[in-house]
Design a protein around this motif. Structure first.
Motif, short mmCIF file in Angstrom:
data_model
loop_
_atom_site.label_atom_id
_atom_site.label_comp_id
_atom_site.label_asym_id
_atom_site.label_seq_id
_atom_site.Cartn_x
_atom_site.Cartn_y
_atom_site.Cartn_z
N GLY A 146 0.80 -1.22 0.00
CA GLY A 146 0.00 0.00 0.00
C GLY A 146 0.83 1.27 0.00
O GLY A 146 0.29 2.37 0.12
N ALA A 147 2.15 1.15 -0.15
CA ALA A 147 3.02 2.34 -0.13
C ALA A 147 2.78 3.22 -1.36
O ALA A 147 3.10 4.40 -1.36
CB ALA A 147 4.48 1.92 -0.08
N GLY A 148 2.23 2.64 -2.41
CA GLY A 148 1.99 3.40 -3.64
C GLY A 148 2.93 2.99 -4.77
O GLY A 148 3.05 3.68 -5.77
N LYS A 149 3.55 1.82 -4.63
CA LYS A 149 4.53 1.38 -5.64
C LYS A 149 3.86 1.16 -7.00
O LYS A 149 4.30 1.69 -8.02
CB LYS A 149 5.22 0.09 -5.20
CG LYS A 149 5.86 0.18 -3.82
CD LYS A 149 6.58 -1.10 -3.43
CE LYS A 149 5.70 -2.34 -3.31
NZ LYS A 149 4.73 -2.29 -2.19
N SER A 150 2.77 0.38 -6.99
CA SER A 150 2.07 0.15 -8.27
C SER A 150 1.51 1.46 -8.81
O SER A 150 1.45 1.67 -10.03
CB SER A 150 0.91 -0.82 -8.08
OG SER A 150 1.41 -2.07 -7.67
N THR A 151 1.11 2.35 -7.91
CA THR A 151 0.54 3.63 -8.35
C THR A 151 1.55 4.43 -9.17
O THR A 151 1.19 5.14 -10.10
CB THR A 151 0.05 4.43 -7.13
OG1 THR A 151 -0.90 3.62 -6.42
CG2 THR A 151 -0.59 5.73 -7.53
N GLN B 273 8.27 -6.89 -4.22
CA GLN B 273 8.06 -7.29 -2.82
C GLN B 273 9.29 -8.03 -2.32
O GLN B 273 9.65 -7.95 -1.15
CB GLN B 273 6.89 -8.28 -2.73
CG GLN B 273 5.53 -7.70 -2.93
CD GLN B 273 4.96 -7.16 -1.65
OE1 GLN B 273 5.40 -7.53 -0.56
NE2 GLN B 273 4.01 -6.27 -1.77
#
Ligand SMILES: Nc1ncnc2c1ncn2[C@@H]1O[C@H](COP(=O)(O)OP(=O)(O)OP(=O)(O)O)[C@@H](O)[C@H]1O
Ligand SMILES: [Mg+2]
Lengths: 297, 243
Positions: B42-47, B200
């Protein structure tokens, strides 16, 4: 034997028309997730535009057909820009889209009555000429339809299988976001889908009109349920499935009237046969004839 | 970094609807490098990757690529045109066309292969991924997890990308396949493709990376050479305690 040949031939003719109409519906569903209930009435419109041009305005028959096909394709594209695009932007669900399509269908049917008048129409083609083949009577109009419908289906199959636009459509139906990432131009795919399905729908209407002899404003509406049965039978959204589903249902519907089966099913019950076939197939193979389940990992 | 990077995020803010996920992210990807972004769920990596494709909405900042023909402002490019400027992307999930055959997946990857030869490129891919070759006519949905990931890479490589974006390429793979995958990424990189990936499996990914970033709560937290980050006890403790 002669009966069988006759029904087999009738089945192939009906099947080829159902197949062409069903592919149009299936492509639209696959790409746009739109259950196009207006397809039946656009089919009718195709036949009426052709009869108006060729019989009333004395335009050569083939030219009239081409203009009619282009008309349906053109209207489909106009509707994309005026209705469907906006509905998708506002995230309308499948049910809302379906209801709007049903509305479009009612409007088209009324417009046909208003513009072309009430009553049945006929193309100016030889309706009586028949050939004898192994004891069966093959009508010239049916034979012409079968030949041209088969050529259309072959061409269409190649287009969908091999051309960049066909691969783009199938990729987009399968996984829209990945298709865009892979470089598929979504807007072009959507336009191509409406164009192709419009051309096919118009053509199917003309073919159906030729085979029926005379037709009324409800012709396409009557055909709509078997068309949808073909789409679902073959696996919804799968273009090849729709082709297969169309032929299977055409054959089953015609052969069911063969007197060898307890005197044969009355021909007004053909749609019942279509849906019974569909129900049976779905019981055994819920994902449709060409459906498959991706391996879960 | 001295040279202008091939790809750059400058103070990027992005999110979904009204929800802001990235709050000023800076990333530089030098030409020829492997750069990895790690961080908690949920850190925003994919974002970050989705922002490039306008799946997440960018509200502020600059995303740019130094292409062969000069600087390209990514925010002004339609997603399907990114292939043309040399960017390939393998999303985290649903990264193959499962209803299409393996060969058709590659064909679709080549849609913008202007002026090049499709058959030659496909042959190269089947040589690179020999497991796929005998199954070219099978539906991609029938492949195993490892094979799918190979197909996803091959599909993205079909368009000769200069920059390859990978979202968790090792997710869901058996341990033996994970090693194989990272070796494959090094090999792709050696063939001249710059890689920006989100992982990950942070330690393994950072070990093969030129440079790494640790992202948390939509912000840069740490950065440094890949090997150094991978062995930094403080970072290891906080962000990837699990082995
Ligand atoms: N389409 C979306 N709409 C709204 N919120 C989203 C959407 N996609 C992701 N988010 C939210 O954005 C935040 C960051 O998600 P993101 O997928 O970038 O995290 P991540 O670092 O890739 O995590 P993971 O390790 O789980 O993949 C999460 O809180 C997530 O719930
Ligand atoms: Mg992610």
């Amino acid at each position: 034997m002669a009966d069988f040949i006759q029904l087999l031939f009738n089945g192939l003719v009906t099947g080829s028309i159902l197949a062409i109409a069903a592919v149009g519906v299936s492509l639209v569903y696959g790409v746009l997730k739109l259950v196009n209930f207006a397809a039946g009435d656009f089919l009718t419109l195709g036949a009426f535009v052709t009869v108006f041009l060729s019989v009333d305005q004395h335009v050569p028959f083939v030219l009239a057909i081409l203009v009619a096909m282009a008309t349906i394709a053109g209207i489909s594209v106009i509707l994309e820009f005026t209705i469907w695009r906006g509905l998708r932007k506002s995230k309308a669900g499948t049910l809302s889209l379906f209801l709007v399509a049903t509305g479009v269908s009612l409007i088209v049917r009324q417009l046909i009555l208003i513009i072309f008048g009430v009553g049945s129409r006929k193309f100016d083609i030889d309706q009586v000429k028949t050939f004898e083949f192994l004891g069966a009577q093959i009508a010239q109009a049916q034979l012409v339809v079968l030949v041209f419908a088969s050529a259309t289906i072959l061409g269409l199959g190649l287009l969908i299988a091999k051309s960049p636009i066909g691969k783009g459509m199938r990729a987009f139906s399968d996984n829209p976001s990945l298709a865009s990432v892979a470089g598929v131009n979504v807007d072009r795919i959507i336009l191509a889908t409406w164009l192709i399905s419009g051309l096919l729908t118009g053509l199917a209407g003309v073919f159906q009109g030729m085979v029926q002899g005379s037709f009324e404003s409800t012709m396409g509406w009557m055909l709509l349920l078997p068309i949808f049965a073909a789409v679902v039978l073959g696996t919804i959204g799968d273009a090849y499935g729709a082709l297969l589903g169309g032929f299977v249902l055409g054959l089953v519907m015609e052969l069911s009237t063969w007197s060898i089966f307890f005197g044969g099913v009355p021909s007004s019950y053909k749609p019942v046969v279509a849906f019974s076939t569909l129900a049976l197939v779905l019981l055994v193979k819920p994902e449709g004839l060409l459906g498959y389940k991706a391996r879960s990992i | 970094m001295i040279n202008t990077p091939l790809f750059q995020f400058k103070d990027v803010h992005a999110g979904y609807g009204d929800v802001k996920i990235l709050n000023g992210v800076n990333i530089e990807v030098p030409s020829g490098s492997i750069v990895t972004i790690v961080g908690p769920n949920g850190a925003g990596k994919s974002t970050i990757l989705k922002a490039i494709y306008q799946i997440a909405k960018v509200t502020e900042g600059e995303i740019s690529l130094m292409g062969k023909n000069g600087k390209v402002d990514i925010r002004n490019i339609k997603p399907h045109k990114l292939v043309d400027v040399g960017i390939g992307y393998v999303p985290q999930i649903e990264n193959i066309f499962s209803a299409l055959t393996i060969e058709e997946n590659l064909d679709v990857g080549f849609i913008h292969g202007q002026g090049r030869n499709l058959e030659i490129r496909k042959t190269e891919m089947f040589e690179r991924y020999p497991d796929l070759a005998p199954r070219r006519k099978d539906r991609a949905g029938s492949l195993s997890g490892g094979q799918r990931q190979m197909l996803a890479l091959a599909r993205a490589l079909m368009s000769y990308p200069e920059l390859l974006l990978l979202d968790e390429p090792s997710a869901g793979l058996a341990p033996a396949l994970v090693d194989q995958l990272f070796e494959e990424l090094v090999s792709i990189n050696k063939s001249g493709v710059t890689i920006l990936m989100v992982e990950q499996n942070a330690r393994r990914a950072l070990e093969i990376s030129t440079y790494g970033y640790v992202l948390d709560m939509g912000r840069n937290r740490h950065e440094g050479e890949g090997v150094k980050l991978a062995s930094d006890p403080e970072i290891v403790g906080i962000y990837f305690g699990k082995k």
